[in-house]
Design a protein around this motif. Structure first.
Motif, PDB file in Angstrom:
ATOM      1  N   UNK A  24      76.772  58.099  16.421  1.00 53.06           N
ATOM      2  CA  UNK A  24      77.744  57.082  16.037  1.00 53.06           C
ATOM      3  C   UNK A  24      77.683  56.895  14.529  1.00 53.06           C
ATOM      4  N   UNK A  25      78.839  56.966  13.879  1.00 54.21           N
ATOM      5  CA  UNK A  25      78.912  56.812  12.419  1.00 54.21           C
ATOM      6  C   UNK A  25      79.944  55.744  12.104  1.00 54.21           C
ATOM      7  N   UNK A  38      89.584  51.601   5.197  1.00 54.02           N
ATOM      8  CA  UNK A  38      90.372  52.811   5.408  1.00 54.02           C
ATOM      9  C   UNK A  38      89.552  53.952   5.998  1.00 54.02           C
ATOM     10  N   UNK A  39      88.258  53.746   6.253  1.00 56.55           N
ATOM     11  CA  UNK A  39      87.387  54.777   6.824  1.00 56.55           C
ATOM     12  C   UNK A  39      87.117  54.442   8.288  1.00 56.55           C
ATOM     13  N   UNK A  40      87.355  55.351   9.208  1.00 56.80           N
ATOM     14  CA  UNK A  40      87.218  55.032  10.634  1.00 56.80           C
ATOM     15  C   UNK A  40      85.768  55.090  11.099  1.00 56.80           C
ATOM     16  N   UNK A  41      85.538  54.539  12.277  1.00 57.16           N
ATOM     17  CA  UNK A  41      84.272  54.725  12.983  1.00 57.16           C
ATOM     18  C   UNK A  41      84.422  55.921  13.923  1.00 57.16           C
ATOM     19  N   UNK A  42      83.371  56.736  14.007  1.00 55.16           N
ATOM     20  CA  UNK A  42      83.405  57.905  14.886  1.00 55.16           C
ATOM     21  C   UNK A  42      82.240  57.861  15.855  1.00 55.16           C
ATOM     22  N   UNK A  43      82.491  58.355  17.038  1.00 51.09           N
ATOM     23  CA  UNK A  43      81.463  58.405  18.079  1.00 51.09           C
ATOM     24  C   UNK A  43      81.564  59.739  18.803  1.00 51.09           C
ATOM     25  N   UNK A  45      79.585  62.299  21.801  1.00 46.05           N
ATOM     26  CA  UNK A  45      78.604  62.406  22.878  1.00 46.05           C
ATOM     27  C   UNK A  45      78.624  63.840  23.385  1.00 46.05           C
ATOM     28  N   UNK A  46      77.541  64.548  23.151  1.00 43.03           N
ATOM     29  CA  UNK A  46      77.450  65.931  23.587  1.00 43.03           C
ATOM     30  C   UNK A  46      76.250  66.141  24.492  1.00 43.03           C
ATOM     31  N   UNK A  47      76.373  67.095  25.404  1.00 40.96           N
ATOM     32  CA  UNK A  47      75.260  67.440  26.287  1.00 40.96           C
ATOM     33  C   UNK A  47      75.381  68.896  26.707  1.00 40.96           C
ATOM     34  N   UNK A  74      84.591  63.152  21.746  1.00 43.66           N
ATOM     35  CA  UNK A  74      84.677  62.619  20.387  1.00 43.66           C
ATOM     36  C   UNK A  74      85.729  61.515  20.358  1.00 43.66           C
ATOM     37  N   UNK A  75      85.422  60.459  19.619  1.00 42.70           N
ATOM     38  CA  UNK A  75      86.348  59.348  19.442  1.00 42.70           C
ATOM     39  C   UNK A  75      86.390  58.972  17.966  1.00 42.70           C
ATOM     40  N   UNK A  76      87.597  58.808  17.443  1.00 48.63           N
ATOM     41  CA  UNK A  76      87.810  58.348  16.070  1.00 48.63           C
ATOM     42  C   UNK A  76      88.619  57.068  16.163  1.00 48.63           C
ATOM     43  N   UNK A  77      88.041  55.968  15.675  1.00 50.93           N
ATOM     44  CA  UNK A  77      88.676  54.663  15.850  1.00 50.93           C
ATOM     45  C   UNK A  77      88.887  53.996  14.490  1.00 50.93           C
TER      46      UNK A  77
END
Length: 360
Positions: A24-25, A38-43, A45-47, A74-77
């Motif tokens: 999570x970033x 203006x910078x999104x949060x990213x999440x 999850x890999x396995x 991957x999620x970009x919010x």
């Protein structure tokens, strides 16, 4: 990361592995030109879950079977709602793009290695086959973007049409054969040929490869190595989904929304009819020299000529405006590096290296 090894017999073993790598970033890409809002949060999850079976069926034959299942989400919010404003001082407002995507991959492969003596020289022949199935689905949705000048006057507005719902899948079937031939005590040659078929683009490819290793002295203190081969990259799933991406709409203005310079232009997403799988012609030559018992020198030159690289061009002439995805990109990379390794003790080594890379 977890690994379990099971020894069924002296000739048969199974290894299972499980790895999970979430991340999570907050404020991804924040910089002087991109403030926190203006910078999104990213999440992400890999396995990865894999099972490898190794079986010895004779004094010179080894079978290896591998099954793997992988996932990557991957999620970009964005930080809030609304669009993005691009100014000479950077991005302002909200981040424009939202992504929520799930990917899955299933892989099964079988290889057989057999050593034999032919013509008085040893050969290690490896045969293999592999099937990889990959798919993804989700959304890639963009909001409005406004480009303004230093005085704050509106110059261009970019919007997007469509739901942004995407999905794509591909199955790649491969087979290969490789022979490691010990021609002489000081010379070894490798020959290989690989076949791949990509269902998504309905293309089959053959890629030959060869390599050599030559010891310049009986002690093996000076060795020259080299190789050449064709390598075809797996095509991104986004290629299959490209026509379904949101359509880009651009309109220019003379300083304000009520003063349009021209009507809006809608860019449809198209794939070139002559699309081909990306390919690279790669060759290298390397020289290794054991200077002393503790000093080893390595000098390597590598050249990569990449063809049919993916590229998106804006097309505004000769018909409707479009973003055209094609495989017309080209890239040449030349790399030189040298490394000096100094062994200080059984558990201590010191490295000094120099690298130079040029691309065009």
């Amino acid at each position: 990361f977890t690994q379990i090894d099971v020894k069924l017999s002296d000739r048969h073993s199974i290894t299972g592995t499980l790895s999970v790598f979430p991340s999570t970033v907050q404020n991804q890409g924040i910089s002087t030109l991109t403030p926190a809002r203006a910078a999104p949060d990213t999440e992400t999850n890999g396995w990865n879950l894999a099972l490898a079976d190794t079986l010895v069926t004779g004094p010179n034959t080894l079978w290896r079977t591998q099954i793997a299942l992988r996932g990557f989400d991957v999620a970009v919010r964005p930080q809030g709602i609304g669009g993005t404003t691009l100014t000479p001082d950077g991005a302002r407002g909200n981040y424009f793009n939202t992504i929520d995507r799930q990917s899955r991959q299933f892989e099964v492969g079988l290889t057989r290695s057999h050593s034999t003596i032919w013509g008085g020289r040893s050969h290690l022949i490896t045969l293999g086959a592999q099937v990889v199935s990959t798919s993804f689905d989700g959304i890639d949705r963009s909001g409005p973007i406004e480009v303004v000048g230093a005085d704050g006057r509106l110059l261009r507005r970019i919007t997007f049409l469509g739901s942004g719902a995407l999905d794509s899948s591909d199955v790649v079937t491969s087979g290969f054969v490789q022979d490691h031939w010990q021609v002489h005590e000081r010379l070894a040659l490798d020959f290989g040929l690989r076949f791949d078929h990509d269902d998504m683009i309905s293309e089959s490819t053959l890629s030959p490869r060869t390599a050599f290793s030559l010891a310049l002295d009986d002690e093996g203190r000076s060795i020259v190595k080299g190789g050449w081969g064709l390598f075809f990259d797996q095509v991104f799933l986004q290629v299959g989904a490209f026509p379904g991406f949101q359509q880009r709409v651009e309109q220019d203005f003379l300083g304000s929304p009520d003063r349009p310079l021209a009507p809006p232009v809608v860019f449809e997403n198209r794939i070139d009819d002559d699309f081909e799988a990306p390919m690279s012609r790669v060759w290298n030559v390397e020289f290794d020299r054991q200077l002393t018992e503790s000093l080893m020198l390595r000098v390597n030159y590598r050249e990569n000529r990449a063809l049919d690289r993916l590229i998106v061009n804006r097309v505004t002439d000769g018909g409707p405006a479009a973003l055209l995805l094609s495989s017309t990109g080209r890239l040449t990379a030349k790399e030189f590096d040298t490394t000096l390794r100094w062994t200080l003790s059984d558990d201590e080594e010191l490295f000094a290296s120099f690298s130079k890379i040029r691309t065009d």
